[in-house]
Design a protein around this motif. Structure first.
Motif, PDB file in Angstrom:
ATOM      1  N   CYS A   2       0.835  -1.212   0.000  1.00 52.16           N
ATOM      2  CA  CYS A   2       0.000   0.000   0.000  1.00 52.16           C
ATOM      3  C   CYS A   2       0.863   1.253   0.000  1.00 52.16           C
ATOM      4  O   CYS A   2       0.359   2.369   0.130  1.00 52.16           O
ATOM      5  N   GLY A  16       0.369   6.788   8.114  1.00 51.72           N
ATOM      6  CA  GLY A  16       0.054   7.247   6.759  1.00 51.72           C
ATOM      7  C   GLY A  16      -1.033   6.442   6.066  1.00 51.72           C
ATOM      8  O   GLY A  16      -1.351   6.692   4.912  1.00 51.72           O
ATOM      9  N   TYR A  17      -1.618   5.465   6.785  1.00 52.46           N
ATOM     10  CA  TYR A  17      -2.655   4.626   6.157  1.00 52.46           C
ATOM     11  C   TYR A  17      -4.033   5.090   6.594  1.00 52.46           C
ATOM     12  O   TYR A  17      -4.386   4.970   7.774  1.00 52.46           O
ATOM     13  N   ASP A  18      -4.806   5.636   5.668  1.00 50.43           N
ATOM     14  CA  ASP A  18      -6.161   6.065   6.004  1.00 50.43           C
ATOM     15  C   ASP A  18      -7.091   4.848   6.045  1.00 50.43           C
ATOM     16  O   ASP A  18      -6.658   3.707   5.837  1.00 50.43           O
ATOM     17  N   LEU A  36      -9.276   3.723   4.095  1.00 49.93           N
ATOM     18  CA  LEU A  36      -9.350   2.927   2.871  1.00 49.93           C
ATOM     19  C   LEU A  36      -8.120   2.014   2.745  1.00 49.93           C
ATOM     20  O   LEU A  36      -8.228   0.856   2.337  1.00 49.93           O
ATOM     21  N   ALA A  37      -6.970   2.552   3.145  1.00 47.47           N
ATOM     22  CA  ALA A  37      -5.751   1.739   3.116  1.00 47.47           C
ATOM     23  C   ALA A  37      -5.877   0.572   4.090  1.00 47.47           C
ATOM     24  O   ALA A  37      -5.446  -0.551   3.795  1.00 47.47           O
ATOM     25  N   LEU A  96      -8.646  -0.859   4.963  1.00 47.87           N
ATOM     26  CA  LEU A  96      -9.553  -1.808   4.296  1.00 47.87           C
ATOM     27  C   LEU A  96      -8.796  -2.665   3.291  1.00 47.87           C
ATOM     28  O   LEU A  96      -9.027  -3.874   3.173  1.00 47.87           O
ATOM     29  N   GLU A  97      -7.888  -2.025   2.565  1.00 47.96           N
ATOM     30  CA  GLU A  97      -7.092  -2.744   1.574  1.00 47.96           C
ATOM     31  C   GLU A  97      -6.201  -3.784   2.273  1.00 47.96           C
ATOM     32  O   GLU A  97      -6.083  -4.922   1.812  1.00 47.96           O
TER      33      GLU A  97
END
Lengths: 403, 84
Positions: free
Chosen positions: B16, B37-39, B41-42, B44-45
């Motif tokens: 990611c 740094g992972y929102d 959506l990240a 979720l990914e």
């Protein structure tokens, strides 16, 4: 309010960066080559204008690479170059005074294809979360807005090739409504099996296997166009705002614009490109005689060429104005095509050089236009008209004036 | 099936992307994904990739329970162990 262009960024088959692109255009160096992004040997179209040597990992922030499609990667790069060229540091400007409006045509087809393949081979749970934001037309605008903290009005115009001019007019409207700096322009990148197949459905792509002959607008028996990827971004700014922050010489002014929509086929009513040209000239408050060069849409399809040549010669008189068609070097870039043409036109004004299509083409004697051919033409250029048409009947005309 | 280890999780996180100021080889276990740094959506990914790799299904409210790498490991390993 005067809308001026203070920065440009090019990511095109002809080069990354405006100078590399412009040098290739002046030299007539074609970027049409065999498609290398995938095995196109089984497709009826096997040549395109691809961007070489673009490594997203080197040019796009790490977290944004997997979230976005190739088309948005190109958009990031072009926007970054345009901002740097304009000397705009978004961190220093009020966030609500910066706006973004880009043109989109294919959306994130390459990204979408990979996810569709996962869906069909592994099931719905294998589809990645980023598919939700990567494919859709507003993705590039949104990502540029987020990345640079531009919280003013944002939008996307999706009407194929014409949108690349429509967004510049929309940027001018945004300035009239209070925005101070607008990132505009567009890119497209749809050279993947799904993207190419979708493009083929229009029936407008050239199936001539000889890349030197395949895309020859305004010639007898023109067989269609070849596709390409990339485009350009422009910084559109209120002239007073630009002057206040010390910009001495903007590239040019967005002086006039009009858009029209053609009547449906077999309606008996005429196409409306000419009306768009007349409207753009009227908006710029100039006569046809004041236009030095026309950058044609140059689709390369016999009927479309005939209609465009007829509109140009109706407004400017037979062979009345030099016509340029640099897109023969890149292929048709859809949403990226007109922004790139506008940037090329600004270079044409800066250097007084009208780019040529290759020499040796036999032009269609039924089309009464002065297509610059063989050698670039050196002449003072103050005012340029750029034309773009979008699939399905969209027409746009934009007048650029030297500062 | 083997548990999800930190190294495996980091490998997934790297797909990611990695924020410029972040060192995933540092002390990250209890640092919220958002700060790395992972929102959402990240995250979720990341969950989706764990689901694929370990053949588990995370519930819709899993986001609430997976705010940090440690929570993600615990949450995922619980599912993996129970075969959910």
């Amino acid at each position: 309010m005067t809308a001026v262009i203070t920065g440009v960024g090019v990511v095109a088959p002809t080069g990354i960066g405006v100078e590399e692109h412009w040098t290739a255009v002046v030299n007539g160096d074609t970027a049409i080559r065999p498609i290398s992004r995938f095995d196109a040997s089984g497709y009826p179209v096997r040549h395109a204008g691809e961007i070489r040597e673009f490594d997203a990992a080197e040019r796009v922030p790490s977290l944004l690479v997997p979230q976005t499609d190739h088309w948005t990667h190109l958009g990031f790069q072009a926007a970054e170059m345009a901002l740097a060229d304009a000397g705009v540091d978004p961190a220093e400007l009020p966030e609500y005074e910066m706006a973004v409006v880009t043109a989109a045509s294919s959306g994130g087809t390459e990204f979408g294809q990979k996810e569709i393949q996962k869906l069909w081979s592994k099931g719905s749970r294998a589809v990645g979360a980023y598919q939700s934001i990567a494919w859709f037309y507003a993705a590039s605008t949104g990502q540029i807005s987020i990345r640079h903290g531009m919280r003013g009005p944002c939008g996307v115009i999706a009407n194929e090739q014409a949108g690349g001019l429509d967004v510049l007019a929309q940027a001018r409207r945004m300035l009239r409504n209070g925005a101070k700096v607008v990132v505009s322009g567009g890119t497209d990148a749809s050279l993947c099996p799904y993207g190419l197949t979708a493009q083929l459905s229009s029936g407008l792509l050239s199936r001539d296997p000889d890349p030197a002959r395949a895309f020859r607008p305004f010639t007898p028996g023109a067989a269609g166009y070849l596709p390409g990827e990339g485009g350009g971004k422009l910084i559109i700014e209120d002239a007073a705002h630009a002057a206040a922050r010390g910009v001495r010489a903007p590239y040019g002014e967005v002086a006039g614009y009009a858009a029209t929509f053609d009547p449906p086929p077999r309606s008996g009513r005429p196409p409306t490109l000419r009306r768009a040209i007349d409207g753009a000239l009227a908006d710029a408050a100039i006569t046809a005689a004041e236009v030095d060069v026309v950058f044609a849409d140059a689709m390369g399809e016999a009927g479309a060429d005939l209609r465009e040549a007829a509109a140009i010669s109706a407004v400017f008189g037979p062979y009345g104005v030099p016509v340029a068609a640099p897109k023969v070097l890149t292929g048709r870039l859809y949403a990226g095509g007109a922004p790139l043409d506008v940037i090329t036109a600004l270079m044409c004004m800066r250097d007084g050089i009208v780019p040529a299509v290759p020499g040796g083409w036999e032009l269609d004697p039924e089309q009464h236009i002065d297509l610059v051919q063989g050698e670039p033409r050196r002449m003072p250029v103050r005012t340029v008209l750029v034309l773009a048409r979008g699939y399905g009947g969209f027409n746009a005309a934009l007048v650029l004036r030297a500062p | 099936m083997a548990d999800l280890g930190l190294d495996e999780l980091k490998k997934i996180m790297r797909t990611c992307g990695v924020a410029e100021s972040v060192d995933l080889d540092g002390e990250i276990l209890d640092v919220p994904f958002e700060q790395l740094g992972y929102d959402s959506l990240a995250v979720l990914e990341i969950q989706g990739q764990i689901e694929q790799e370990f053949a588990v299904a995370m519930s819709d409210d899993a986001l609430e329970h997976t705010k940090t790498p440690r929570q993600m490991l615990d949450f995922a390993n619980d599912l993996i162990t129970t075969g959910a």
